[in-house]
Design a protein around this motif. Structure first.
Motif, short mmCIF file in Angstrom:
data_model
loop_
_atom_site.label_atom_id
_atom_site.label_comp_id
_atom_site.label_asym_id
_atom_site.label_seq_id
_atom_site.Cartn_x
_atom_site.Cartn_y
_atom_site.Cartn_z
N ILE A 150 10.34 11.88 -7.82
CA ILE A 150 10.82 10.53 -7.44
C ILE A 150 12.05 10.65 -6.32
N PHE A 151 13.07 11.32 -6.55
CA PHE A 151 14.16 11.09 -5.77
C PHE A 151 13.94 11.83 -4.46
N ALA A 152 12.96 13.01 -4.44
CA ALA A 152 12.59 13.62 -3.31
C ALA A 152 11.67 12.63 -2.40
N LEU A 153 10.80 11.96 -3.14
CA LEU A 153 9.84 11.03 -2.44
C LEU A 153 10.67 9.88 -1.90
N ALA A 154 11.66 9.29 -2.61
CA ALA A 154 12.77 8.16 -1.86
C ALA A 154 13.33 9.00 -0.57
N ALA A 155 13.79 10.13 -0.73
CA ALA A 155 14.26 10.88 0.46
C ALA A 155 13.29 10.86 1.59
N LEU A 156 12.06 11.20 1.36
CA LEU A 156 11.22 11.18 2.26
C LEU A 156 10.84 9.96 2.88
N MET A 157 10.86 8.87 2.10
CA MET A 157 10.55 7.34 2.58
C MET A 157 11.76 6.96 3.73
N LEU B 274 13.42 6.45 9.33
CA LEU B 274 13.88 6.44 10.65
C LEU B 274 13.43 6.72 11.75
N ILE B 275 12.06 7.02 11.51
CA ILE B 275 10.91 7.37 12.81
C ILE B 275 10.57 6.15 13.69
N PRO B 276 10.07 5.18 12.80
CA PRO B 276 9.52 4.05 13.69
C PRO B 276 10.52 3.36 14.65
N ARG B 277 10.22 2.91 15.56
CA ARG B 277 11.16 1.92 16.59
C ARG B 277 11.06 0.49 16.01
N ASN B 278 10.02 0.05 15.35
CA ASN B 278 10.06 -1.10 14.96
C ASN B 278 11.07 -1.54 13.76
N GLU C 79 0.77 -1.20 0.01
CA GLU C 79 -0.18 0.24 0.15
C GLU C 79 0.93 1.28 -0.01
N LEU C 80 1.80 1.19 0.56
CA LEU C 80 2.87 2.47 0.92
C LEU C 80 3.42 2.57 -0.61
N PHE C 81 3.88 1.55 -1.27
CA PHE C 81 4.69 1.59 -2.48
C PHE C 81 3.58 2.09 -3.62
N ALA C 82 2.51 1.47 -3.46
CA ALA C 82 1.41 1.92 -4.65
C ALA C 82 1.10 3.26 -4.35
N ALA C 83 0.90 3.86 -2.96
CA ALA C 83 0.39 5.41 -2.96
C ALA C 83 1.52 6.12 -3.07
N SER C 84 2.95 5.74 -3.05
CA SER C 84 3.95 6.89 -3.60
C SER C 84 3.93 6.93 -4.98
N ARG D 214 9.73 -2.89 10.07
CA ARG D 214 9.02 -1.72 9.57
C ARG D 214 10.11 -0.67 8.61
N ARG D 215 11.06 -0.52 9.69
CA ARG D 215 12.18 0.32 9.16
C ARG D 215 12.70 -0.25 7.75
N ALA D 216 12.88 -1.62 8.01
CA ALA D 216 13.58 -2.46 6.83
C ALA D 216 12.68 -2.22 5.52
N THR D 217 11.51 -2.27 5.64
CA THR D 217 10.62 -2.53 4.57
C THR D 217 10.55 -0.95 3.99
N TRP D 218 10.39 -0.06 4.84
CA TRP D 218 10.42 1.53 4.35
C TRP D 218 11.57 1.69 3.54
N PHE D 219 12.89 1.21 3.97
CA PHE D 219 14.05 1.49 3.16
C PHE D 219 14.03 0.81 2.14
N ASP D 220 13.37 -0.50 1.87
CA ASP D 220 13.35 -1.01 0.54
C ASP D 220 12.39 -0.37 -0.35
N VAL D 221 11.35 0.46 0.13
CA VAL D 221 10.32 1.06 -0.83
C VAL D 221 11.18 2.35 -1.21
N ALA D 222 12.09 3.02 -0.32
CA ALA D 222 13.02 4.10 -0.64
C ALA D 222 14.12 3.69 -1.61
#
Length: 113
Positions: A56-63, A68-72, A23-28, A75-83
């Motif tokens: 797209i590069f700015a969106l990757a930087a935001l991802m 870095l925000i969540p402590r899980n 969902e995160l990837f599709a939304a981005s 979840r951090r690893a999957t957000w880095f994958d989307v970025a």
């Protein structure tokens, strides 16, 4: 040998969980597509590809910043994958940009506007 060591004490991250990653990837990607369609009305077609690549590069930087925000750690690893995927998409778009387009964006035109 390192690959035969089955000790899990050295792992820092949990295995990535597929919690809302699609969902995160599709939304981005949907956000980038709608922004590109909206930019078509305001910029020339020569400038559209560099603008979308920058978006797209700015969106990757935001991802990556959001990772870095969540402590899980999962979840951090999957957000880095989307970025990372968004970065690869941005690189793919920049490969398609012709050098003449970039020269026209940077150089001054002698024609009055």
């Amino acid at each position: 040998m390192a690959f035969t060591d089955r000790n899990s004490n050295g792992r820092k991250y949990a295995p990535p969980a597929p919690h809302r990653v699609k969902e995160l990837f599709a939304a981005s990607l949907l956000l980038a597509l709608t922004a590109a369609l909206a930019l078509r009305a305001f910029v020339s077609l020569d400038a559209l590809a560099p603008m979308v690549a920058t978006l797209i590069f700015a969106l990757a930087a935001l991802m990556a910043g959001g990772a870095l925000i969540p402590r899980n750690f999962a979840r951090r690893a999957t957000w880095f994958d989307v970025a990372g995927v968004l970065t690869f998409i941005g690189i793919g778009i920049t490969i398609l940009i012709e050098p003449d387009q970039m020269v026209r964006l940077v150089t001054l035109s002698d024609q009055p506007e």
